[in-house]
Design a protein around this motif. Structure first.
Motif, PDB file in Angstrom:
ATOM      1  N   VAL A   1      45.067  25.719  35.809  1.00  0.00           N
ATOM      2  CA  VAL A   1      45.815  26.964  35.644  1.00  0.00           C
ATOM      3  C   VAL A   1      46.246  27.430  37.031  1.00  0.00           C
ATOM      4  N   VAL A   2      47.386  26.907  37.442  1.00  0.00           N
ATOM      5  CA  VAL A   2      47.934  27.218  38.760  1.00  0.00           C
ATOM      6  C   VAL A   2      49.414  27.552  38.572  1.00  0.00           C
ATOM      7  N   LEU A   3      49.757  28.807  38.808  1.00  0.00           N
ATOM      8  CA  LEU A   3      51.134  29.252  38.672  1.00  0.00           C
ATOM      9  C   LEU A   3      51.720  29.520  40.062  1.00  0.00           C
TER      10      LEU A   3
ATOM     11  N   VAL B   1      42.330  34.704  33.788  1.00  0.00           N
ATOM     12  CA  VAL B   1      41.568  35.715  33.043  1.00  0.00           C
ATOM     13  C   VAL B   1      41.901  35.624  31.553  1.00  0.00           C
ATOM     14  N   ALA B   2      43.172  35.510  31.234  1.00  0.00           N
ATOM     15  CA  ALA B   2      43.584  35.408  29.828  1.00  0.00           C
ATOM     16  C   ALA B   2      42.978  34.165  29.175  1.00  0.00           C
ATOM     17  N   ALA B   3      43.059  33.023  29.847  1.00  0.00           N
ATOM     18  CA  ALA B   3      42.483  31.791  29.295  1.00  0.00           C
ATOM     19  C   ALA B   3      40.977  31.934  29.124  1.00  0.00           C
TER      20      ALA B   3
ATOM     21  N   PHE C   1      37.320  30.656  26.383  1.00  0.00           N
ATOM     22  CA  PHE C   1      35.911  30.436  26.736  1.00  0.00           C
ATOM     23  C   PHE C   1      34.989  31.526  26.209  1.00  0.00           C
ATOM     24  N   ALA C   2      35.396  32.776  26.314  1.00  0.00           N
ATOM     25  CA  ALA C   2      34.510  33.879  25.919  1.00  0.00           C
ATOM     26  C   ALA C   2      34.049  33.778  24.463  1.00  0.00           C
TER      27      ALA C   2
ATOM     28  N   ASN D   1      32.716  42.744  25.347  1.00  0.00           N
ATOM     29  CA  ASN D   1      33.090  41.753  26.354  1.00  0.00           C
ATOM     30  C   ASN D   1      34.472  42.064  26.918  1.00  0.00           C
ATOM     31  N   LEU D   2      35.411  42.369  26.038  1.00  0.00           N
ATOM     32  CA  LEU D   2      36.788  42.634  26.477  1.00  0.00           C
ATOM     33  C   LEU D   2      36.922  43.944  27.245  1.00  0.00           C
ATOM     34  N   MET D   3      35.942  44.812  27.131  1.00  0.00           N
ATOM     35  CA  MET D   3      35.968  46.064  27.883  1.00  0.00           C
ATOM     36  C   MET D   3      35.497  45.869  29.324  1.00  0.00           C
ATOM     37  N   VAL D   4      34.704  44.841  29.570  1.00  0.00           N
ATOM     38  CA  VAL D   4      34.073  44.664  30.886  1.00  0.00           C
ATOM     39  C   VAL D   4      34.563  43.420  31.622  1.00  0.00           C
ATOM     40  N   TRP D   5      34.502  42.283  30.965  1.00  0.00           N
ATOM     41  CA  TRP D   5      34.654  41.012  31.656  1.00  0.00           C
ATOM     42  C   TRP D   5      36.050  40.681  32.168  1.00  0.00           C
ATOM     43  N   PRO D   6      37.129  41.115  31.568  1.00  0.00           N
ATOM     44  CA  PRO D   6      38.426  40.804  32.181  1.00  0.00           C
ATOM     45  C   PRO D   6      38.534  41.354  33.606  1.00  0.00           C
ATOM     46  N   PHE D   7      38.062  42.577  33.827  1.00  0.00           N
ATOM     47  CA  PHE D   7      38.084  43.139  35.180  1.00  0.00           C
ATOM     48  C   PHE D   7      37.193  42.330  36.120  1.00  0.00           C
TER      49      PHE D   7
END
Length: 99
Positions: A29-31, A42-44, A49-50, A84-90
């Motif tokens: 994942v290299v843009l 983060v999206a992937a 994975f999450a 998880n979505l409230m904490v881990w993306p950040f």
């Protein structure tokens, strides 16, 4: 099995799995820009994975606690994934930016 034993078992499994996953993200994942690469990683991480990691975690904890893993997934997966979505993306955004 005591709580510390469970933690050691889970760390021994999830640590190497997460390290392998992060290596896959870093290689594949290299843009063009740093911000877009970080956002894509983060999206992937959160989409692919999450849920897998959370399913494995909840199931293995249920087995070690002697309760039905399917029932645990039915009752705990959605609330845990929302949390998880409230904490881990950040957290992962910071991780992927600086590490």
């Amino acid at each position: 099995m005591y709580i510390t034993d469970r933690c050691l078992v889970l760390l021994a499994v999830f640590g190497p799995v997460a390290t392998t996953w992060f290596g896959i993200l870093q290689r594949h994942v290299v843009l063009k820009g740093t911000a877009s690469t970080t956002a894509a990683r983060v999206a992937a991480d959160q989409v692919f994975f999450a849920p897998v990691q959370l399913t494995c975690f909840l199931s293995s904890m249920a087995i070690m606690e002697g309760v039905d893993p399917v029932e645990r997934l039915k009752t705990a997966f959605v609330p845990a994934y929302k949390a998880n979505l409230m904490v881990w993306p950040f957290v992962q955004g910071v991780n992927f930016t600086f590490v």
